[in-house]
Design a protein around this motif. Structure first.
Motif, PDB file in Angstrom:
ATOM      1  N   LYS A 195     -50.383   7.432 -29.406  1.00 13.01           N
ATOM      2  CA  LYS A 195     -49.789   6.060 -29.707  1.00 13.01           C
ATOM      3  C   LYS A 195     -50.550   4.877 -29.498  1.00 13.01           C
ATOM      4  O   LYS A 195     -50.998   4.853 -28.276  1.00 13.01           O
ATOM      5  N   ASP A 229     -47.007  -4.660 -28.572  1.00 10.27           N
ATOM      6  CA  ASP A 229     -45.620  -4.329 -28.921  1.00 10.27           C
ATOM      7  C   ASP A 229     -44.621  -5.720 -28.777  1.00 10.27           C
ATOM      8  O   ASP A 229     -44.271  -5.820 -27.464  1.00 10.27           O
ATOM      9  N   ASP A 272     -49.517  -0.995 -24.687  1.00 18.95           N
ATOM     10  CA  ASP A 272     -48.658  -0.070 -25.390  1.00 18.95           C
ATOM     11  C   ASP A 272     -49.608   0.836 -26.247  1.00 18.95           C
ATOM     12  O   ASP A 272     -49.207   1.858 -27.076  1.00 18.95           O
ATOM     13  N   GLU A 321     -40.772   1.454 -32.059  1.00 13.93           N
ATOM     14  CA  GLU A 321     -41.803   1.685 -33.330  1.00 13.93           C
ATOM     15  C   GLU A 321     -42.986   2.912 -32.971  1.00 13.93           C
ATOM     16  O   GLU A 321     -43.450   3.531 -33.893  1.00 13.93           O
ATOM     17  N   THR A 347     -46.775   5.544 -24.709  1.00 17.96           N
ATOM     18  CA  THR A 347     -45.951   4.954 -23.873  1.00 17.96           C
ATOM     19  C   THR A 347     -44.662   4.474 -24.782  1.00 17.96           C
ATOM     20  O   THR A 347     -44.568   3.513 -25.457  1.00 17.96           O
TER      21      THR A 347
HETATM   22 ZN    ZN Z   1     -43.795   0.327 -27.875  1.00 15.25          ZN
END
Ligand code: ZN
Ligand code: BES
Ligand code: MN
Length: 488
Positions: A252, A257, A275, A336, A362
């Motif tokens: 990710k 974020d 993030d 997300e 994360t």
């Molecule tokens: Zn996030």
């Protein structure tokens, strides 16, 4: 880029000891029997070593920790650092000893007298890792760390272990730098640029741009990035060092974020520069594998996006279509990461045909509540594979704890208007996120999901890192590749 302290190995040369500059590291076992190097330091310092280890402070000193004797007589060095370590230390103790030495000497040059003690490469790894400092944006960066020289009987015999250890440290530093960078510097474009730098090491790097992602049908990933001026990207890194289907690592990479329209509270939002931690670890592992010329096929894919609120941003209630064809109701734009991973995971299986997949993200605050900063959450559909990972993490001293998947949690993400929704409510938030991801894993694909929300960056120093980015996972994954994917 944060540089590793220069660490070299050389043959012990006790006759040059009195002229050594900086600090001298001495390893002494709990019984206090001095080896020849320690005896020589003791003699030159007129018995300072023997006196020190008779003290109660030394007696109560834990394995791997250090005691500093400043401005010793008889030596040009500014300090003698005594470290308690057995002659045949375990991996953890050896690394701890190196880290203690790094902490004790700061930026001073250091000569470590390691002849007669096992695992000098692990000591060097600890020394390298604990020397990390992210000083990119400090006007006063302080002194650059002096060189470290490790004295052993036969440097040639240690060469491979040392270069492997330094490859690990380089990978960890790469991850820590990526995680530490703020989002105004490390946006999606800069992130992809840095990954393209891995080409110099022989990694094949492809960058998939938004038009390509749209063509592939990545409606979930693209929805996350649509409120940002930074273009969404998927970067594919292939290390082809072996044969057969690769191990796939998926990360990710949310460069920031905000939560999107379901915006996060202001307090602590600055932490969301980390993030992209999952993508950071994948990148660090790829760097390590390349540097040490791993004999395995490993492919790393990262989904790089920024989650911003904007006139074009996705809204709560939007229904998006993932690459797999699964429709998703976005009930909270702050969930997300799973939208990003959904499409990257599916694409990875379609395009790379991996033997197994590990994703890192994360992903949830719930995982931090469950496990704190000690352990990452480990979710898997394959107990054998998960066991291999747990063993690797244990061996590398990286905390990992299994948490459950299961049908009950999957019930929590069902919704009327779409196939699934992107949150499952407050109960078991880390597990509902994991079963969401599992919707994008083929039935027979061995898969591990690592929720690293609590461990990617921490608020206090750890044995191997100052406060901040840890690089958690690089060592465990490198170990897993070594032990399970490089068996020739
Ligand atoms: Zn996030
Ligand atoms: N990036 C966060 C998770 C996170 C929290 C990482 C704390 C590191 C530290 C993630 O995108 C997020 O916001 N998750 C939400 C999900 C919720 C809306 C279902 C969360 O955990 O609150
Ligand atoms: Mn979020």
């Amino acid at each position: 880029m944060t540089q590793l302290r220069k660490i070299t190995f050389a043959e012990t040369n006790l006759d040059a000891l009195d002229g050594v500059q900086g600090a001298v590291g001495v390893l002494i076992n709990a019984a206090g029997t001095l080896n020849p190097s320690a005896r020589r330091v003791n003699r030159l310092t007129k018995g300072a070593v023997a006196r020190a280890i008779e003290s109660t402070a030394w007696e109560s000193l834990p394995q791997g920790e250090a005691m500093v004797l400043s401005m010793p007589v008889g030596l040009q060095a500014e300090a003698v650092v005594l470290i308690k370590l057995e002659r045949k230390p375990g991996v953890a103790e050896a690394r701890k000893a190196g880290a203690s030495l790094a902490k004790a000497v700061g930026s001073k040059a250091v000569t470590l007298l390691a002849e007669g003690t096992g695992r000098p490469a692990d000591i060097a790894l600890g020394l390298a890792l604990r020397g990390y400092k992210f000083s990119e944006y400090l006007s006063d960066k302080g002194e650059a760390p002096g060189d470290a020289v490790v004295w052993v009987k036969d440097p040639g015999a240690e060469a491979k272990a040392v270069s492997d250890a330094l490859a690990v440290a380089e990978g960890v530093f790469f991850t820590r730098d990526l995680v530490s960078e703020p989002a105004n510097i490390l946006g999606t474009v800069e992130f992809a640029n840095r990954l393209q730098g891995l080409r110099d090491l022989g990694v094949e790097v492809d960058v998939l741009e938004e038009d390509k992602l749209a063509e592939l049908g990545m409606g979930a990933l693209l929805a996350v990035g649509q409120g940002s001026v930074s273009p969404s990207k998927v970067v594919v890194m292939r290390w082809n060092g072996g044969t057969g289907a690769p191990l796939a690592l998926v990360g990710k990479g949310v460069v920031f974020d905000t939560g999107g329209i379901s915006i996060k509270p202001a307090a602590g939002m600055e932490d969301m520069t980390m993030d992209m931690g999952g993508a950071g670890v994948v990148s660090g592992v790829m760097k390590t594998l390349a540097l040490r010329g791993a004999k395995a096929n490993v492919v790393g894919l990262v989904g790089l996006v920024e989650n911003m609120p904007d006139g074009k941003a996705m809204r709560p209630g939007d229904i998006v279509k993932s690459m797999r064809g699964v429709s998703i109701e976005v009930v909270n734009t702050d969930a997300e990461g799973r939208l990003v991973l959904a499409d990257v995971l599916w694409h990875t299986q379609e395009a790379e045909k991996p033997a197994a997949i590990i994703d890192l993200a994360t992903l949830t605050g719930a995982c931090v509540i469950a496990l704190g900063h000690e352990n990452a959450g480990v979710f898997s559909n394959d107990d054998g594979f998960a066991g291999q990972f747990m063993k690797a993490a244990e061996a590398e001293g990286e905390g990992a704890w299994r948490l459950p998947l299961g049908k009950g949690y999957d019930e929590q993400i069902k919704t009327l208007k779409a196939d699934i929704k992107n949150t499952g409510g407050r109960p078991a938030g880390a597990s509902t996120a994991a079963v969401f991801l599992q919707r994008f894993i083929a039935e027979d694909m061995p898969w591990i999901h690592l929720d690293i929300a609590g461990v990617a960056q921490v608020g206090k120093e750890t044995p191997f890192a100052p406060k901040g980015a840890t690089g958690w996972g690089v060592m465990a994954l490198d170990r897993l590749v070594r032990d399970q994917f490089e068996k020739s």
